[in-house]
Design an enzyme around this catalytic site. Sequence first.
Site, PDB file in Angstrom:
ATOM      1  N   THR A 280      10.236   7.132   2.354  1.00 22.38           N
ATOM      2  CA  THR A 280       8.895   6.562   2.121  1.00 22.38           C
ATOM      3  C   THR A 280       8.029   7.086   3.270  1.00 22.38           C
ATOM      4  O   THR A 280       8.341   8.125   3.841  1.00 22.38           O
ATOM      5  CB  THR A 280       8.962   5.019   2.180  1.00 22.38           C
TER       6      THR A 280
ATOM      7  N   VAL B 219      15.724   5.248   2.966  1.00 18.42           N
ATOM      8  CA  VAL B 219      14.833   5.336   1.803  1.00 18.42           C
ATOM      9  C   VAL B 219      13.681   6.250   2.217  1.00 18.42           C
ATOM     10  O   VAL B 219      13.020   5.983   3.227  1.00 18.42           O
ATOM     11  CB  VAL B 219      14.235   3.960   1.428  1.00 18.42           C
TER      12      VAL B 219
ATOM     13  N   TYR C 233      14.099  -1.945  16.875  1.00 18.35           N
ATOM     14  CA  TYR C 233      13.975  -2.032  15.406  1.00 18.35           C
ATOM     15  C   TYR C 233      15.183  -2.784  14.844  1.00 18.35           C
ATOM     16  O   TYR C 233      15.041  -3.685  14.018  1.00 18.35           O
ATOM     17  CB  TYR C 233      13.860  -0.637  14.780  1.00 18.35           C
TER      18      TYR C 233
ATOM     19  N   PHE D 180       8.074   5.557   5.960  1.00 20.78           N
ATOM     20  CA  PHE D 180       8.768   4.887   7.073  1.00 20.78           C
ATOM     21  C   PHE D 180       8.973   5.806   8.293  1.00 20.78           C
ATOM     22  O   PHE D 180       8.635   5.443   9.418  1.00 20.78           O
ATOM     23  CB  PHE D 180      10.118   4.369   6.546  1.00 20.78           C
TER      24      PHE D 180
ATOM     25  N   ASP E 266      -3.801  -8.097   8.426  1.00 25.57           N
ATOM     26  CA  ASP E 266      -2.700  -7.676   9.285  1.00 25.57           C
ATOM     27  C   ASP E 266      -1.721  -8.848   9.419  1.00 25.57           C
ATOM     28  O   ASP E 266      -2.121  -9.921   9.890  1.00 25.57           O
ATOM     29  CB  ASP E 266      -3.281  -7.286  10.655  1.00 25.57           C
TER      30      ASP E 266
ATOM     31  N   LYS F 183      15.483  -6.407  12.660  1.00 22.32           N
ATOM     32  CA  LYS F 183      16.123  -6.571  11.344  1.00 22.32           C
ATOM     33  C   LYS F 183      17.326  -7.515  11.437  1.00 22.32           C
ATOM     34  O   LYS F 183      17.637  -8.208  10.469  1.00 22.32           O
ATOM     35  CB  LYS F 183      16.477  -5.209  10.744  1.00 22.32           C
TER      36      LYS F 183
ATOM     37  N   THR G 137       0.822  -1.221   0.000  1.00 25.42           N
ATOM     38  CA  THR G 137       0.000   0.000   0.000  1.00 25.42           C
ATOM     39  C   THR G 137       0.854   1.268   0.000  1.00 25.42           C
ATOM     40  O   THR G 137       0.311   2.368  -0.114  1.00 25.42           O
ATOM     41  CB  THR G 137      -0.920   0.043   1.241  1.00 25.42           C
TER      42      THR G 137
ATOM     43  N   GLY H 272      19.862   1.342   3.282  1.00 27.68           N
ATOM     44  CA  GLY H 272      19.988   2.465   4.207  1.00 27.68           C
ATOM     45  C   GLY H 272      18.753   3.338   4.058  1.00 27.68           C
ATOM     46  O   GLY H 272      17.677   2.833   3.743  1.00 27.68           O
TER      47      GLY H 272
HETATM   48  P1  NDP Z   1       6.202   2.355   4.340  1.00 29.53           P
HETATM   49  O1  NDP Z   1       5.741   2.800   5.687  1.00 29.53           O
HETATM   50  O2  NDP Z   1       6.122   3.313   3.218  1.00 29.53           O
HETATM   51  O3  NDP Z   1       5.461   0.996   3.925  1.00 29.53           O
HETATM   52  C1  NDP Z   1       5.300  -0.050   4.864  1.00 29.53           C
HETATM   53  C2  NDP Z   1       4.327  -1.077   4.323  1.00 29.53           C
HETATM   54  O4  NDP Z   1       4.197  -2.139   5.298  1.00 29.53           O
HETATM   55  C3  NDP Z   1       2.935  -0.515   4.108  1.00 29.53           C
HETATM   56  O5  NDP Z   1       2.421  -0.994   2.886  1.00 29.53           O
HETATM   57  C4  NDP Z   1       2.124  -1.060   5.262  1.00 29.53           C
HETATM   58  O6  NDP Z   1       0.787  -1.294   4.862  1.00 29.53           O
HETATM   59  C5  NDP Z   1       2.821  -2.405   5.526  1.00 29.53           C
HETATM   60  N1  NDP Z   1       2.572  -2.875   6.883  1.00 29.53           N
HETATM   61  C6  NDP Z   1       3.044  -2.341   8.038  1.00 29.53           C
HETATM   62  N2  NDP Z   1       2.532  -2.999   9.084  1.00 29.53           N
HETATM   63  C7  NDP Z   1       1.718  -3.971   8.587  1.00 29.53           C
HETATM   64  C8  NDP Z   1       0.899  -4.974   9.164  1.00 29.53           C
HETATM   65  N3  NDP Z   1       0.819  -5.121  10.497  1.00 29.53           N
HETATM   66  N4  NDP Z   1       0.189  -5.788   8.363  1.00 29.53           N
HETATM   67  C9  NDP Z   1       0.276  -5.646   7.020  1.00 29.53           C
HETATM   68  N5  NDP Z   1       1.046  -4.737   6.399  1.00 29.53           N
HETATM   69  C10 NDP Z   1       1.740  -3.898   7.182  1.00 29.53           C
HETATM   70  O7  NDP Z   1       7.734   1.893   4.571  1.00 29.53           O
HETATM   71  P2  NDP Z   1       8.843   1.289   3.576  1.00 29.53           P
HETATM   72  O8  NDP Z   1       8.301   1.048   2.237  1.00 29.53           O
HETATM   73  O9  NDP Z   1      10.038   2.128   3.733  1.00 29.53           O
HETATM   74  O10 NDP Z   1       9.153  -0.085   4.327  1.00 29.53           O
HETATM   75  C11 NDP Z   1       9.067  -1.357   3.710  1.00 29.53           C
HETATM   76  C12 NDP Z   1      10.085  -2.276   4.344  1.00 29.53           C
HETATM   77  O11 NDP Z   1      11.392  -1.773   4.104  1.00 29.53           O
HETATM   78  C13 NDP Z   1       9.966  -2.428   5.856  1.00 29.53           C
HETATM   79  O12 NDP Z   1      10.192  -3.780   6.191  1.00 29.53           O
HETATM   80  C14 NDP Z   1      11.097  -1.548   6.382  1.00 29.53           C
HETATM   81  O13 NDP Z   1      11.545  -1.959   7.647  1.00 29.53           O
HETATM   82  C15 NDP Z   1      12.136  -1.773   5.306  1.00 29.53           C
HETATM   83  N6  NDP Z   1      13.181  -0.764   5.221  1.00 29.53           N
HETATM   84  C16 NDP Z   1      12.870   0.554   5.036  1.00 29.53           C
HETATM   85  C17 NDP Z   1      13.887   1.498   4.966  1.00 29.53           C
HETATM   86  C18 NDP Z   1      13.607   2.955   4.851  1.00 29.53           C
HETATM   87  O14 NDP Z   1      14.522   3.772   5.132  1.00 29.53           O
HETATM   88  N7  NDP Z   1      12.406   3.380   4.424  1.00 29.53           N
HETATM   89  C19 NDP Z   1      15.303   1.088   4.996  1.00 29.53           C
HETATM   90  C20 NDP Z   1      15.513  -0.311   5.220  1.00 29.53           C
HETATM   91  C21 NDP Z   1      14.489  -1.200   5.286  1.00 29.53           C
HETATM   92  P3  NDP Z   1      -0.529  -0.937   5.709  1.00 29.53           P
HETATM   93  O15 NDP Z   1      -0.188   0.195   6.640  1.00 29.53           O
HETATM   94  O16 NDP Z   1      -1.555  -0.601   4.687  1.00 29.53           O
HETATM   95  O17 NDP Z   1      -0.841  -2.203   6.431  1.00 29.53           O
HETATM   96  C1  8X3 Z   2      15.577   1.702   7.859  1.00 33.47           C
HETATM   97  C2  8X3 Z   2      16.950   2.280   7.814  1.00 33.47           C
HETATM   98  O1  8X3 Z   2      18.781   3.332   9.254  1.00 33.47           O
HETATM   99  O2  8X3 Z   2      16.524   4.260   9.393  1.00 33.47           O
HETATM  100  O3  8X3 Z   2      15.597   0.346   8.107  1.00 33.47           O
HETATM  101  O4  8X3 Z   2      17.019   2.165  10.392  1.00 33.47           O
HETATM  102  S1  8X3 Z   2      17.326   3.035   9.290  1.00 33.47           S
END
Ligand code: NDP
Ligand code: 8X3
Length: 250
Positions: A186, A184, A151, A188, A58, A155, A9, A182
Amino acid sequence: MIAFITGATAGIGKASAEIFAKNGYDLVITGRRKERLQILAEELITAYKINVHTLCFDVRSAGEVKTNIASLPAQFKNIDVLINNAGLSSGLSTLQEGNTQDWDVMIDTNVKGLLYITRQIAEGMIPRKKGHIINMGSIAGKEVYPNGNVYCATKFAVDALTKAMRIEMLPHNIKVSSVNPGMVETEFSIVRFHGDEDRAKKVYEGIQPLVAEDIAETIYWIASRPPHVNINEVVIMPTAQANTTTMIRK
Ligand code: NDP
Ligand code: 8X3
């Protein structure tokens, strides 16, 4: 070919859906925000003439995971690529000041959710002797940083589970890979800071972070190697970030 993408999403999951669709994959896209899933499905079907099935649940609920995956129509059951992407950080503080609810959410989503999904999907891949599981790790699963404690632990757990899966899936001809980014930009950081968008923006101030498409391209590259090649893991960083604590801001 069918890809099953959790957390589609937003962010990396959504960008991954786009690139796999563009390359002709049929998709199962999942997340909790139903409307976003439906809009994305319609866009991808129209743009790329592929088939898309949405599952709204979920990942923290083993029951919901099981029921939803069992409900897949026959044409979506034979998953070729599982992208275990759903995940989040919640809070940024020392352990002694930490919020136990934040800890539960991170552990239940990033570790237990990934396990529940993998358990169900691997069961289908094993008899077919074919499949690819791609886990979203993080640089936070390679190095610990101040206040990242829980967190980072989740990971590091993804890193351990990726290695364990690679051993266990080996006799079944199922590839297991991980992508470890690292910063990204989004949703996040907005999620990490519980909706505080100003605080989230500061994370990326003066630095050019990665974008979701950078990671999606990497995931697709991993998935599109020939059958005899497995990419075990990729660590991918913004050029201006050396590790979790060292970066150049302008
Ligand atoms: P976003 O917050 O943009 O997206 C996270 C996604 O995870 C959403 O689609 C959300 O959907 C889904 N999600 C979260 N909790 C649940 C749940 N309980 N059930 C189902 N779906 C869930 O973050 P990112 O795209 O950045 O993150 C994606 C992955 O990348 C994560 O695992 C994150 O830890 C990892 N990551 C991100 C980094 C960054 O800097 N952004 C760096 C390194 C890793 P919904 O809320 O609709 O359920
Ligand atoms: C997301 C990267 O460095 O913010 O996993 O934890 S950081």
